[in-house]
Design a protein around this motif. Structure first.
Motif, PDB file in Angstrom:
ATOM      1  N   GLY A 116       0.815  -1.212   0.000  1.00 44.36           N
ATOM      2  CA  GLY A 116       0.000   0.000   0.000  1.00 44.36           C
ATOM      3  C   GLY A 116       0.850   1.263   0.000  1.00 44.36           C
TER       4      GLY A 116
ATOM      5  N   ASP B 120      -8.160  -9.908   5.988  1.00 41.12           N
ATOM      6  CA  ASP B 120      -7.086  -8.922   5.829  1.00 41.12           C
ATOM      7  C   ASP B 120      -6.537  -8.947   4.402  1.00 41.12           C
TER       8      ASP B 120
ATOM      9  N   ARG C  13      -9.119  -7.371   2.035  1.00 38.51           N
ATOM     10  CA  ARG C  13      -9.154  -5.920   2.209  1.00 38.51           C
ATOM     11  C   ARG C  13      -7.929  -5.269   1.586  1.00 38.51           C
ATOM     12  N   ARG C  14      -6.765  -5.887   1.787  1.00 38.31           N
ATOM     13  CA  ARG C  14      -5.515  -5.349   1.240  1.00 38.31           C
ATOM     14  C   ARG C  14      -5.560  -5.319  -0.293  1.00 38.31           C
TER      15      ARG C  14
ATOM     16  N   ALA D 161      -8.320  -5.200  -2.236  1.00 43.52           N
ATOM     17  CA  ALA D 161      -9.276  -4.185  -2.674  1.00 43.52           C
ATOM     18  C   ALA D 161      -8.684  -2.783  -2.573  1.00 43.52           C
ATOM     19  N   GLU D 162      -7.942  -2.529  -1.498  1.00 47.04           N
ATOM     20  CA  GLU D 162      -7.332  -1.208  -1.322  1.00 47.04           C
ATOM     21  C   GLU D 162      -6.247  -0.967  -2.357  1.00 47.04           C
TER      22      GLU D 162
ATOM     23  N   ARG E  79      -8.059  -0.047  -5.533  1.00 42.89           N
ATOM     24  CA  ARG E  79      -8.729   1.247  -5.399  1.00 42.89           C
ATOM     25  C   ARG E  79      -7.749   2.399  -5.533  1.00 42.89           C
ATOM     26  N   VAL E  80      -6.644   2.328  -4.800  1.00 41.31           N
ATOM     27  CA  VAL E  80      -5.677   3.426  -4.814  1.00 41.31           C
ATOM     28  C   VAL E  80      -4.982   3.520  -6.164  1.00 41.31           C
TER      29      VAL E  80
END
Length: 889
Positions: A271, A299, A302-303, A305-306, A309-310
């Motif tokens: 990230g 976890d 979620r990691r 997807a983030e 997204r970013v």
């Protein structure tokens, strides 16, 4: 309709702009006030003037409140974001019922990137949801960019000049032309987004390691060792150099632009790396790191997807995570940004693999066969870049002539079908889809399983012209012919060999593969010379009844003759113009003796593929022959069907769903009849008969022979129950039928008894339609009855149906002869069946809420059809994955 307080989250989308970069589009929110002010400050005075027709240097607090507080119904505004910055806004305000005024403002530095076009597509989609069907706009004549946004959108635009203003009006109902424009823009944008990944000018390896055996070390060595033509920047905070290449503490310390970042740091650090890439203007990411959704825990999901997204919010596409990497063999790039220790030579094949773990084995198999690649992408968890994106790129890539796909999941099968067909029209597509028996989705792939039967998936591949095979070796078997040999003009095979046993096996193998043997196999005998092969092949190739050649050579005693025979085979392949496959000394791939090489030593067309067995050779040739037939044949047109009132059908569906608090609504027989009638289909009249008196009254009202039937879903088509009593002509017969069926079936109230007039006889058929959450609508056809269900004797297609597809559906079921006079039966009105298929197809395509529909039975006579029974179910489904506006999954 949603209330004003409901934020329409489903309008949010990641999009690809015209230059291949990504952005995020969403409804504006009150908390965007500061973002709007900053955006407006960056817009030029000229653009402000074009928007407001007057000098408007700044927005007042009242303006900001007005422009950021929407009801999402009568007033809608969508903004486009890159990172945290707003670069464009589009809005509409309803002026009367069904009509809204639309306007746009795009930051000057981002004009020309297709921002206005994307905003128009998404605003139109939102407007249609809210009952708006027409947009109007007033534009200054000098604002040519905005005029072109409307005129080039594919809608029919009415405009006129009045009082110094161009007034524009157009219907926003999707048309064939507007959809074509949208798809063409999507194609160009997504192809460019992949081009940015595969054709970088510079590469950074974040997580470059000095330790042998580490992924970061292998990546640096592979990129440098393969001769990448641009600068390479290892990133390691503790190293001065990695593999002899100067290193940098962080990506932001690199004193030059970076096009591609290959990320090999632990998942928890990815990230932060993505944010550094965004700050440095990186255009694309390849994430080989594991520890994301494939781990199966929250976890990891979620990691992942983030990460996506970013990256997308900052203009970047992502390959991976948990992937092997990417390869581009073009000498202008010579990019091996992968962990693969063995890379196939340059060639004309594009290869996409979803599995990182299998990627190395796939590349090794291709290299061992001498198959050259143009490009390779291992998508790993397929969190962003998918096979659909690569199809967009390879469609026009001059370096790629054959497309190979190893697929573990399909994120958007409906879009895949459209794209694959578009590619297959010009270059072959071969696919392995794993999970044939389970239809499961690997851990890490954030898509739902496909719920349609496997036969429907097979039909989708066939309909799209995709060659579906079962294994990776079989995929390469087929690729060997497609890459090096011409497509056969027909299915007639000439066989020649130097073993009578092999000739017999080849004859059987050709027939078993569904091909024809064009003439008696030519057995040259074990002592056959190269000249004997030359004369036999020349003779067979000259015969018009031969379309392809299957040649066998085995060395019984003297293996030295192999080189002479190989030269003859290579020469014959080059001159005959007909495809040739061989079993040459039991070898697999393209033997060196039969490779035709270019100046770089890369096998070219004219090289001759070999297989260890005649069965494998015949099977691969059959796949290629089928594709050649698909390429040559007419695929037909979607016909216009009369008597369709799609607007009335839409209103009926909306009203039925609005009247129910349930997510699923089983339609009453009268509602089914109304829905069918809106598509020009007449359901044989039926009257509910909850009591015997009702049944007697219905019989009297119809005034003809009638049937009494049970319509409850749990009783229909039960072979052990008589759910229909036919030829009822008197009151006594009705009483007898009523009493008997009440005893043997169920209580009349539960059975759903109805009375219908007797329909004319005919062949009973059935048509089904269903909406799959991932697949979209699917239509199937079969002869009505238990045998169809037991044997799964159905034909499947994806709407919309062409005239050719409908005709094929009727004829490809095994029981189809019943419609064509089998054993003295009638010659049924097949054209009427095809017309009915088109109407059901149109209905299923128009109405995503139509979860299921069944016309069963439909009696097909010598003239016309009678739809005797029908059932339908509605569901509050999410929007289909292929909206009329471009969006990434």
């Amino acid at each position: 309709m949603q209330s004003a307080a409901t934020y329409p989250a489903h309008w949010e989308a990641d999009v690809v702009l015209a230059d291949g970069a990504t952005a995020h589009i969403r409804p504006i929110r009150p908390e965007d006030a500061d973002r709007l002010v900053d955006f407006y400050a960056r817009v030029s005075d000229e653009s402000k003037y074009f928007r407001f027709f007057a000098p408007y240097p700044r927005l007042s607090e009242r303006d900001v409140a007005h422009f950021t507080r929407m009801d999402h119904v009568r007033r809608v505004a969508l903004i486009v974001l890159v990172g945290d910055q707003m670069i464009g806004v589009g809005r509409y305000d309803r002026v009367t019922d069904g009509i809204a005024e639309v306007s746009f403002l795009v930051e000057d530095s981002h004009q020309g990137r297709g921002v206005g076009s994307v905003l128009l597509e998404h605003l139109a989609q939102a407007a249609r949801e809210r009952g708006v069907h027409r947009f109007v706009a007033d534009i200054l004549p000098v604002n040519r960019k905005m005029i072109s946004v409307f005129s080039e959108a594919g809608y029919t635009v009415d405009d006129h000049f009045e009082d110094g203003i161009v007034h524009v009006e157009f219907e926003i109902v999707p048309t064939d032309h507007s959809l074509h424009v949208t798809e063409a823009r999507e194609h160009r944008a997504e192809a460019r987004s992949i081009q940015r990944l595969l054709r970088p000018q510079s590469v950074a390896i974040v997580g470059a390691s000095r330790s042998a055996g580490k992924a970061g070390q292998a990546l640096v060595r592979n990129i440098v060792g393969n001769g990448f033509t641009g600068p390479v920047y290892p990133v390691n905070p503790e190293a001065v150099a990695v593999a002899g290449v100067p290193a940098y503490p962080s990506l932001t310390d690199i004193p030059a632009e970076v096009d591609l970042a290959v990320v090999a740091v632990p998942a928890v650090s990815v990230g932060e790396v993505v944010l550094q890439c965004a700050a440095h203007g990186v255009k694309g990411l390849v994430v080989v790191a594991a520890g994301f959704a494939e781990s199966g825990n929250e976890d990891g999901r979620r990691r992942q997807a983030e990460l996506v997204r970013v990256a997308r919010a900052n203009g970047m596409r992502v390959v991976g995570p948990n992937c092997l990497g990417i390869i581009n063999t073009d000498p202008a790039y010579s990019l091996n940004a992968s962990l693969a220790p063995i890379v196939p030579p340059p060639g004309r094949i594009g290869l996409f693999a979803q599995s990182g773990a299998l990627g190395t084995a796939i590349l090794s198999d291709g290299a061992a066969r001498g198959l050259g690649l143009s490009t390779f992408v291992s998508a790993g968890n397929r969190a962003d870049v998918s096979g659909n994106d690569l199809l967009q790129y390879w469609r026009d890539d001059a370096a790629t002539e054959v497309v190979l796909l190893y697929l573990e999941s399909l994120g958007n099968p409906r879009k895949f079908s459209r794209l694959a067909r578009d590619v297959a029209e010009v270059k072959p597509v071969v696919a392995v889809k794993s999970g044939r028996t389970t239809q499961g989705v690997p851990t890490g792939h954030t898509v739902r399983p496909i719920e349609v039967p496997e036969a429907a998936l097979d039909a989708m591949f066939r309909q799209s012209g995709v060659i579906r095979v079962d294994t990776i070796p079989e995929m390469f078997d087929v690729a060997q012919i497609l890459a090096y040999q011409p497509l056969p003009a027909g299915n007639r095979v000439g066989i020649v060999g130097n073993s009578s046993a092999l000739c017999l096996l080849a004859n059987d193998a050709v027939l078993a593969a569904g091909l024809d043997v064009g003439c008696e196999p030519v057995d040259l005998g074990v002592a056959a010379s190269a000249d004997a092969y030359r004369h036999a092949l020349g003779d067979l190739a000259s015969r018009p009844e031969i379309d392809a050649l299957l040649v066998m050579f085995t060395a019984a005693v003297d293996a030295s003759r192999g080189e002479d025979v190989a030269r003859v085979l290579a020469h014959s392949s080059e001159t005959s113009g007909k495809p040739m496959v061989t079993t040459f000394l039991g070898s697999r791939g393209v033997p060196e003796e039969m490779r035709k090489l270019d100046e770089h030593g890369v096998p070219q067309r004219g090289s001759v593929p070999s297989y260890p067995s005649v069965e494998e050779a015949a099977r691969a040739l059959a796949h290629v022959t089928g594709y050649g037939t698909w390429r040559r044949r007419r695929h037909g047109q979607v016909p216009a069907v009369g008597g369709v009132d799609a607007a009335a059908a839409r209103a009926l569906v909306d009203s039925l769903l609005a009247a129910s608090a349930e997510d699923t609504v089983e339609l009453a027989p009268t509602d089914v009849a109304d829905l069918l009638q809106h598509y020009g289909v007449e359901l044989t009249p039926m009257t509910p008969a909850p009591t015997l008196d009702d049944a007697l009254a219905a019989m009297k009202r119809f005034g003809t022979e009638v049937v009494l039937k049970a319509t409850a879903s749990h009783l229909r088509h039960r072979p052990d129950l008589a759910d229909v009593w036919r030829n009822i002509d008197t009151a006594d017969e009705m009483r007898d039928a009523w009493e008997t069926m009440s005893r043997t079936l169920a209580d009349p109230a539960d059975a759903g008894f109805v009375v219908q007039p007797m329909a004319a006889g005919g062949v009973p058929v059935a048509i089904w339609g269903r909406e799959d959450p991932m697949f979209g609508p699917v239509i199937s056809f079969g002869i009505s009855g238990v045998a169809t269900e037991l044997l799964s004797d159905r034909a499947y297609r994806i709407p919309p149906l062409t005239d050719v597809a409908a005709a094929e559906m009727v004829r490809e079921v095994k029981a189809a002869p019943l419609l064509f006079g089998y054993r003295g039966g009638i010659m049924a009105d097949v054209k009427a069946v095809e017309d009915l298929l088109h109407r059901v197809s149109r209905m299923a395509d128009d109405l995503p809420e139509l979860a299921a529909i069944e016309l069963n039975p439909v009696l097909v006579g010598e003239e016309g059809v009678a739809v005797v029974n029908a059932a339908a179910r509605l569901s509050r489904l999410a929007p289909r994955p292929d909206w009329y506006a471009r969006r990434l999954a």
